[in-house]
Design a protein around this motif. Sequence first.
Motif, PDB file in Angstrom:
ATOM      1  N   VAL A 175     -12.086  -1.289  -3.395  1.00 44.83           N
ATOM      2  CA  VAL A 175     -11.042  -1.885  -2.569  1.00 44.83           C
ATOM      3  C   VAL A 175     -10.117  -0.766  -2.117  1.00 44.83           C
ATOM      4  N   CYS A 176     -10.042  -0.578  -0.802  1.00 43.58           N
ATOM      5  CA  CYS A 176      -9.222   0.473  -0.203  1.00 43.58           C
ATOM      6  C   CYS A 176      -7.959  -0.161   0.368  1.00 43.58           C
ATOM      7  N   VAL A 177      -6.819   0.334  -0.068  1.00 47.99           N
ATOM      8  CA  VAL A 177      -5.532  -0.233   0.326  1.00 47.99           C
ATOM      9  C   VAL A 177      -4.770   0.804   1.143  1.00 47.99           C
TER      10      VAL A 177
ATOM     11  N   VAL B 103     -14.116  -3.415 -10.149  1.00 45.70           N
ATOM     12  CA  VAL B 103     -13.317  -3.069  -8.978  1.00 45.70           C
ATOM     13  C   VAL B 103     -12.637  -1.720  -9.170  1.00 45.70           C
ATOM     14  N   THR B 104     -12.827  -0.842  -8.211  1.00 43.40           N
ATOM     15  CA  THR B 104     -12.123   0.433  -8.172  1.00 43.40           C
ATOM     16  C   THR B 104     -11.247   0.421  -6.932  1.00 43.40           C
ATOM     17  N   VAL B 105     -10.000   0.844  -7.095  1.00 46.37           N
ATOM     18  CA  VAL B 105      -9.042   0.825  -5.994  1.00 46.37           C
ATOM     19  C   VAL B 105      -8.753   2.251  -5.532  1.00 46.37           C
ATOM     20  N   ILE B 106      -8.744   2.407  -4.215  1.00 48.10           N
ATOM     21  CA  ILE B 106      -8.311   3.656  -3.598  1.00 48.10           C
ATOM     22  C   ILE B 106      -7.066   3.317  -2.779  1.00 48.10           C
TER      23      ILE B 106
ATOM     24  N   TYR C 206      -7.558   5.869  -7.351  1.00 50.89           N
ATOM     25  CA  TYR C 206      -7.731   7.168  -6.705  1.00 50.89           C
ATOM     26  C   TYR C 206      -6.925   7.246  -5.420  1.00 50.89           C
ATOM     27  N   MET C 207      -6.337   8.426  -5.210  1.00 50.50           N
ATOM     28  CA  MET C 207      -5.537   8.644  -4.011  1.00 50.50           C
ATOM     29  C   MET C 207      -5.872   9.958  -3.319  1.00 50.50           C
TER      30      MET C 207
END
Length: 187
Positions: free
Chosen positions: A14-16, A39-42, A65-66
């Motif tokens: 999931v890219c935010v 779920v992994t969030v970027i 991750y950013m």
Amino acid sequence: MKGEISLKDKNIVVCVTGGIAAYKVVNLVSMLKKQGADVTVILTENAAKFVAPITFQSISSNLVYMNIFDDRYSADIKHISLAQNADLVVIAPATANIIGKIANGIADDMISTTVMATNAPVIIVPAMNTAMYENPIVQHNISRLKEFNYTFMIPGVGSMAMPSEKGGIGRLPEPDKIFDYINNFDF
């Protein structure tokens, strides 16, 4: 889209991006986790100004991750490993900026490089001011990405973040609508 599928053991990235609607995505991540998805969030740097990374980390039970150059946690190249392991990539909210970057092959941050490196389907959920969404350049970029088989969820219609705005198309759909869209997506 087909009938409802199981999200159990699906790897969803999931890219935010940096829109006020970023706070809604916390609920989406929670819903995906409750259905068994990994779920992994970027986050973009601007998204982190709206929602702290620790919030997504706590909900997803995964690192957030950013930065493409952050190698503190492993020796692998994270945007590549995330891209290769993804069953689905979801960008929500998707700003005009990230849509433009992807449409023009610009890969200069963690989200754009991950999207460029994946073979997984990508669902883009635009969210922005009505005038921005209706801008011919943004619409051209959306059309271009559709030609390359990127999937777009139609934004909602309603009031926006600015009190002076009367509302219109461009609002991020509610998390349950995005969840239903993902849950019925054939991937």
